[in-house]
Design a protein around this motif. Structure first.
Motif: not given
Ligand SMILES: C[S@@+](CC[C@H](N)C(=O)[O-])C[C@H]1O[C@@H](n2cnc3c(N)ncnc32)[C@H](O)[C@@H]1O
Ligand code: SF4
Length: 377
Positions: A89-92, A245-246, A150-155
């Motif tokens: 569950i991702t939040l931009e 990214s699933r 948070f251990n799953n971070i995208s930039i």
């Protein structure tokens, strides 16, 4: 398996390059939030019995939502859909929203992946793009997010910005790598119609960088990220330790998804639909119990084109068995006949029964893809 996308169409400030559906006025925020909850209920049958394995809050700026509002949306989703135990569950999030207090609150919601819009770690670029944050804030937001767990971070990064030199980009990449995140999305700046940049470019105020310069920057990006353990699993997406990214991978694999909110798109393998890109009308229609959308039946050729477009950009490529079994032998033969010259040039290769773009091919991927598509004559 399926995904749900929730569109949050508000931004505190509009970036000069962006043509996503959003509004800088927050006057409809509360009404829109209620409408999103109602749409979730209205759309409860759209995905049938599919289990939801990914939810993505995109925008606009989803980080304008309070943690309570995010929790409410999640609860509504759990009421009407079967959410998988290992849900991604991702939040931009925009860096300037991620202060200690908000991050702490977010860490107590089901959000388990953040996609932070850093764009650049160079203040001159950030001003040029009309971002609200500084380079220091962008870095700090990532550090703080890690600190609260948070251990799953995208930039997100943007390259190909006018005046961004190769050494500036190298520094940007180095900073991104040192932040030690799991995932990086790096997009070449595109000048979209109806944006401030488009108008400025028309007035001759700036020029886009040359194709040669673009290629140099893209090459640097691929090389530096690979040296630091990032796998380029899609043209613009890089992951460490298989933290793909699933949500986006599901899109590229033609897995059904439901989009909630104005402008959100949905796909259920037979047709695609998209909600109206107007907040006021969206709210008014949802209040009447109607979803304001347009739709398009996906015929076989469109489906083939969608598959080629998305799969060839990924490292998994076009699966030729899938093409033959799920589409047709004629379509597979068509694809192979169009691919032949690119295979001969070393721009495509065949591995494990899949047609894959080579490193050299990545520089001209759009051209290759367009030649493999079916066009009606
Ligand atoms: C819809 S935006 C939302 C992210 C969030 N609101 C933010 O700005 O940080 C998703 C990403 O698309 C990229 N993007 C949007 N428009 C672009 C453009 N014209 N050229 C290149 N990248 C773009 C940016 O990297 C941005 O972070
Ligand atoms: S890039 Fe993000 S913050 Fe900027 S206008 Fe687009 S959605 Fe809003």
């Amino acid at each position: 398996m399926a995904g749900i996308y929730i569109h949050i169409p508000f931004c505190r400030q509009i970036c000069y390059y962006c043509d996503f559906h959003k509004s800088a006025s927050m006057s409809l925020k509360d009404e829109l939030f209620k409408a999103l909850l109602s749409e979730i209920a209205l759309q409860q049958d759209y995905l049938g019995d599919e289990i939801i394995d990914t939810v993505y809050f995109g925008g606009g700026t989803p980080s304008i939502l309070s943690a309570k509002e995010i929790q409410k949306i999640y609860e509504k989703l759990s009421t009407f859909f079967t959410l998988s135990k290992g849900l991604e569950i991702t939040l931009e999030a925009n860096p300037d929203d991620l202060d200690d207090k908000y991050l702490k609150q977010l860490s107590n919601t089901p959000i388990n992946r953040l996609s932070i819009g850093c764009q650049s770690f160079n203040n001159r670029d950030l001003v040029f793009l009309n971002r609200r944050h500084t380079a220091e804030q962008a870095q700090e937001s990532v550090r703080k997010a890690k600190k609260v767990g948070f251990n799953n971070i995208s930039i997100d990064l943007i390259y190909g910005i006018p005046n961004l030199s190769v050494s500036d980009l190298e520094r940007n990449i180095q900073t991104a790598v040192e932040l030690d995140v799991q995932h990086i999305s790096a997009y070449h700046l595109t000048i979209e119609e109806k944006t401030v940049f488009h108008k400025r470019q028309a007035k001759g105020e700036f020029e886009e960088i040359s194709e040669e310069e673009s290629n140099i920057q893209f090459q640097l990006l691929i090389q530096k990220l690979a040296e630091n353990g990032f796998e380029q699993y899609e043209i613009s997406n890089f992951a460490r330790n298989k933290n793909y990214s699933r949500h986006n991978t599901n899109y590229w694999k033609q897995i059904p998804y439901l989009g909630i909110g104005p402008s959100a798109h949905s796909y259920n393998t037979t047709y695609r639909q998209w909600n109206i890109s107007n907040n006021k009308t969206y709210i008014a229609e949802i209040r009447k119990g109607k979803i304001p959308f347009s739709k398009e039946i996906i015929d076989k050729k469109t489906k083939y084109n969608d598959y080629i477009l998305s799969s060839l950009r990924t490292m998994w490529g076009i699966n030729l068995l899938v093409l033959e079994e799920q589409y047709s032998k004629e379509m597979k033969d068509y694809c192979m006949s169009m691919a032949e010259k690119f295979i001969n040039y070393g721009l495509l290769s065949i591995k494990n029964n899949s047609l894959i773009i080579t490193d050299q091919g990545k520089f001209v991927s759009d051209n290759i893809i367009s030649e493999l598509l079916f066009v009606d004559t």
